[in-house]
Enzyme design. Sequence first.
Site, PDB file in Angstrom:
ATOM      1  N   ARG A 198       0.834  -1.204   0.000  1.00  0.00           N
ATOM      2  CA  ARG A 198       0.000   0.000   0.000  1.00  0.00           C
ATOM      3  C   ARG A 198       0.873   1.261   0.000  1.00  0.00           C
ATOM      4  O   ARG A 198       2.108   1.184  -0.023  1.00  0.00           O
ATOM      5  CB  ARG A 198      -0.943  -0.001   1.210  1.00  0.00           C
ATOM      6  CG  ARG A 198      -0.221   0.109   2.526  1.00  0.00           C
ATOM      7  CD  ARG A 198      -1.229   0.115   3.684  1.00  0.00           C
ATOM      8  NE  ARG A 198      -0.534   0.188   4.948  1.00  0.00           N
ATOM      9  CZ  ARG A 198      -0.830  -0.567   5.995  1.00  0.00           C
ATOM     10  NH1 ARG A 198      -1.792  -1.478   5.923  1.00  0.00           N
ATOM     11  NH2 ARG A 198      -0.169  -0.428   7.120  1.00  0.00           N
ATOM     12  N   GLU A 231       2.568   3.156   1.716  1.00  0.00           N
ATOM     13  CA  GLU A 231       3.201   3.328   3.020  1.00  0.00           C
ATOM     14  C   GLU A 231       4.645   2.867   2.917  1.00  0.00           C
ATOM     15  O   GLU A 231       5.539   3.672   2.757  1.00  0.00           O
ATOM     16  CB  GLU A 231       2.423   2.543   4.086  1.00  0.00           C
ATOM     17  CG  GLU A 231       2.917   2.842   5.468  1.00  0.00           C
ATOM     18  CD  GLU A 231       1.836   2.815   6.532  1.00  0.00           C
ATOM     19  OE1 GLU A 231       0.675   2.566   6.225  1.00  0.00           O
ATOM     20  OE2 GLU A 231       2.186   3.049   7.703  1.00  0.00           O
ATOM     21  N   GLU A 270      -0.877  -8.250   8.724  1.00  0.00           N
ATOM     22  CA  GLU A 270      -0.745  -7.142   9.668  1.00  0.00           C
ATOM     23  C   GLU A 270      -1.685  -7.316  10.859  1.00  0.00           C
ATOM     24  O   GLU A 270      -1.319  -7.121  12.005  1.00  0.00           O
ATOM     25  CB  GLU A 270      -1.091  -5.831   8.950  1.00  0.00           C
ATOM     26  CG  GLU A 270      -1.078  -4.622   9.859  1.00  0.00           C
ATOM     27  CD  GLU A 270      -1.298  -3.331   9.081  1.00  0.00           C
ATOM     28  OE1 GLU A 270      -1.968  -3.383   8.033  1.00  0.00           O
ATOM     29  OE2 GLU A 270      -0.782  -2.287   9.518  1.00  0.00           O
TER      30      GLU A 270
HETATM   31  C1  BGC Z   1       2.287   0.393   9.880  1.00  0.00           C
HETATM   32  C2  BGC Z   1       2.800  -0.386  11.050  1.00  0.00           C
HETATM   33  C3  BGC Z   1       3.429   0.631  11.953  1.00  0.00           C
HETATM   34  C4  BGC Z   1       2.290   1.443  12.485  1.00  0.00           C
HETATM   35  C5  BGC Z   1       2.602   2.398  13.575  1.00  0.00           C
HETATM   36  C6  BGC Z   1       1.186   1.262  10.386  1.00  0.00           C
HETATM   37  O1  BGC Z   1       0.569   1.999   9.418  1.00  0.00           O
HETATM   38  O2  BGC Z   1       1.937  -0.403   8.824  1.00  0.00           O
HETATM   39  O3  BGC Z   1       3.341  -1.573  10.823  1.00  0.00           O
HETATM   40  O4  BGC Z   1       4.318   0.175  12.865  1.00  0.00           O
HETATM   41  O5  BGC Z   1       1.593   2.071  11.431  1.00  0.00           O
HETATM   42  O6  BGC Z   1       1.639   3.325  13.762  1.00  0.00           O
END
Ligand code: BGC
Length: 883
Positions: free
Chosen positions: A475, A477, A759
């Site tokens: 995604r 990120e 996740e």
């Molecule tokens: C990520 C995580 C991360 C977390 C912390 C998420 O969007 O994918 O793995 O550690 O945010 O806020």
Amino acid sequence: MSATLSVTPVHLTVEHYPGDVLGIGQTVPRLSWQYSDVVPADAKTELEITRRMPAAQAVVQSVPVGRADNVLLPWPLTPLNAREQVIVRARLTQADAVSEWSAPLHFELGLTVAFEREAAFVGPAQLDGHTDHRPQPLVRTEFVVPAKPVQARLYLSALGLVDAELNGQRVGQDILTPGWTQYDDRLELWTYDITQQLQAGTNALGFWLGDGWYRGRVGFKGGQANVYGDRLGVFAQVEIFYADGSEQQIFSNSYDRQWYTVNGPITASNLFEGEDYDARLTQPGWTMPGFDDSGWDTVAQIPFDNRKLELPILPPVRAHGQHPAVTIAKTGEHKGRTNWIVDFGQNCTQRVRLHIHNLAAGDQVSIQHAEVLEKDGSLSTRPLRRGQQLDTYISNGEDALWEPRFTIHGFRYAEVKGWPGELTAADMECIVYYSAMKQVGQFASSNQLVNRLHDNVLWSMRSNFVSIPTDCPQRDERLGWTGDISLFAPTADYLYDTSSFLSNWLVDVRSDQKKWGTVPFYTPFIPFAEWSSPQAIAIWGDAAVTVPWTLYMNSGDKQQLASQYALAQAWIDEVRGYLSPDGVWDRKPHYSLGQLGDWLDPTAPPDDPVKAMTQKELVATAFFARSVRLFVKMAQALDRPEEAERYERLAQHIGRGFQHRFVHADGRMTSDTQCAYALAIVFNLLTDQPELQTKAGNRLAALVQASHGQVSTGFAGTPYVLPALTQTGHLQEAYSLFLSDKCPSWLYQVKMGGTTTWERWDSMLPDGSVNPGVMTSFNHYSLGSVAAWMHSTIGGLTATAPGWRTFRVAPQPGGGITQGQTSHETPYGLAAVTWQLRADEFQITVTVPNGTTATVVMPGGTASKTVTAGHYTWSEPAAVSVQ
Ligand code: BGC
């Protein structure tokens, strides 16, 4: 010498590079090797080191060393020079016997002297307007080579991403060069051997440039483009050596009017969103000599301080095999053009290469990628958010082989649209990519679901070890979230040699720490949305201690630990200022989410991942206490007794505060949760009061029983809940939790067809629909941290001293598992365990490498023996019954 010794040195390596390597920066690099079998006690090792400057006479030296000097032997000769080439081989000698020579190790230094990096960054002169979906430029030059050279190198880097071609052929096998580092501080300069590709006469060099992390849109909530700069550029320095001793250098530059640029056929490229290729803009032969570039513009120099170039320890991103299509299903047809959904069988970081044919000029084919399908069979693209992973190809009417170049996708399924006629498996390849590290850990058991879970852990690791350790590969990120690797590092380091990869990343963690005054949520740090001003949060920031310590436990490399010490110390010193007088971390951070605590606890609703059952201050204090303890060990390892003592006092203070604030006299904790007890037990926060430790273990076991084996931990508690149960004698509960397949559990994900770790425990809901949370990934490694327990408890292998100099072999069978095997290639060689449980007998085979000692504990914990290098098999009446 006459007799032949059958044991030989093997696997020669320099520093932490996996094998032969060009362009290293260490002028006094350390050497390591292992032995093919047990080495006789009085044997010695002889190194033969051949040094040579390019095209010069070689100097060969013999260096006698001890047989036990084989891990990170300090460079035994005078320092190496820039460009110097080294060949090392080794053999064993013993009285009048000698072994065969090992296979040689080749390595070469790069441009270690900063002022010898004389090329400039060059690229298009014009700025590309406001959009970040912009054409990607090409750069080319030609030069004449008077004769076939004896040696030639290309030193290459880029502002953006670069692929080089020489005389129509690709240079090297790396993708996403130069990789992602904190470009404001440092940029990697790669070395390629182009000797064979050069020809006497005119040669042409061409460079594809791409936006990549430098200028492309990165991050979440809309992300940001042009984070590091708005103009792309390539740095290319060619150095050629001839047999007659003459040399030639070619530098990318804007003044000799030999370097040209034009917009290429990639009309838009973004790492997350995908790439558009218009074959009508292809200029055939543009990397061949004699190509007419009269319509191209001369390049401009793009300002960059060449002192920021550095020679990589970072492994390059490369292809690692392919996944053939498992099913290809037609989803639509219109006027002879068809749409298909292809299942490649494995979710991971990969790209599809299409064999384009039968398309007319202007016809478009697109490929969209996704991890899972929705219940109606369509691609699930919602979790990708803005990172839509959509590639398009516009044909020029000719057949072609097309793979996008500067984008990368996390997927298992791809939808191909606009294909002419039938799409078959022969029309495509799906190529897997990740950073080139050596796999050093293995695991297998008699339980196939458990084995699949272990494979899923491996795949989530590979998918997220692409230049930096990311949270997810799909995604919008894909950031270097510090918490995720903080929890997963022990598993990662067992499975792959991550020394170079993670040390490289830690350099950026340290520089971000200096810049932002704390260890940021992710590194390289870029301010986005509510994450714009970093503040210390537990677990995430604790990566500053846990990652260096984990690396040290695996490699035993004190030099590396020393270079990471300041990072760890600054973290501890910072957080100590946020403790209340009683040692509890409850005074910071001050921002909307606060501590992330047991992030993604299974009771947290889809839209509120931070809502957890366990108090955040409890989690933060437990992790900080553990970090301080690890830091004390670092100080001891580096011979800093006063610091060790000072921080030990801090650790004890926090420990007392933790007990006082979070543990009642009857042993119950203020958060009566699996996570709370697990952290207290594994981080040794109760060990000074054995009865409290026992009570915590009992309570944890009772909670597991009451939940009927349901997991109830999030990111923070998950790596520790099984170790806590095991450590306190509740192996049965550990297995029942581990082997549960009801949601939430590890095997639930396997049963739902997961090929990676997710996740969320329920990224896919039991009814097969995708979790409605906006943050839903099917490829996060953190919950896969359970594999560390699989290695130590099912397999039975745990390091007990840095570098595996001593280790423990203690499989603890349970849960009906009747066979286990695990191995880890330690710096000294392979440590391996294989065991079998029959009706009345437990049999175990153990391999202990040279220079190490293993303590072997049979199930039930009774007999324990200490053994040195060798292969052993023991059996004894089964202490555990086969269920
Ligand atoms: C990520 C995580 C991360 C977390 C912390 C998420 O969007 O994918 O793995 O550690 O945010 O806020």
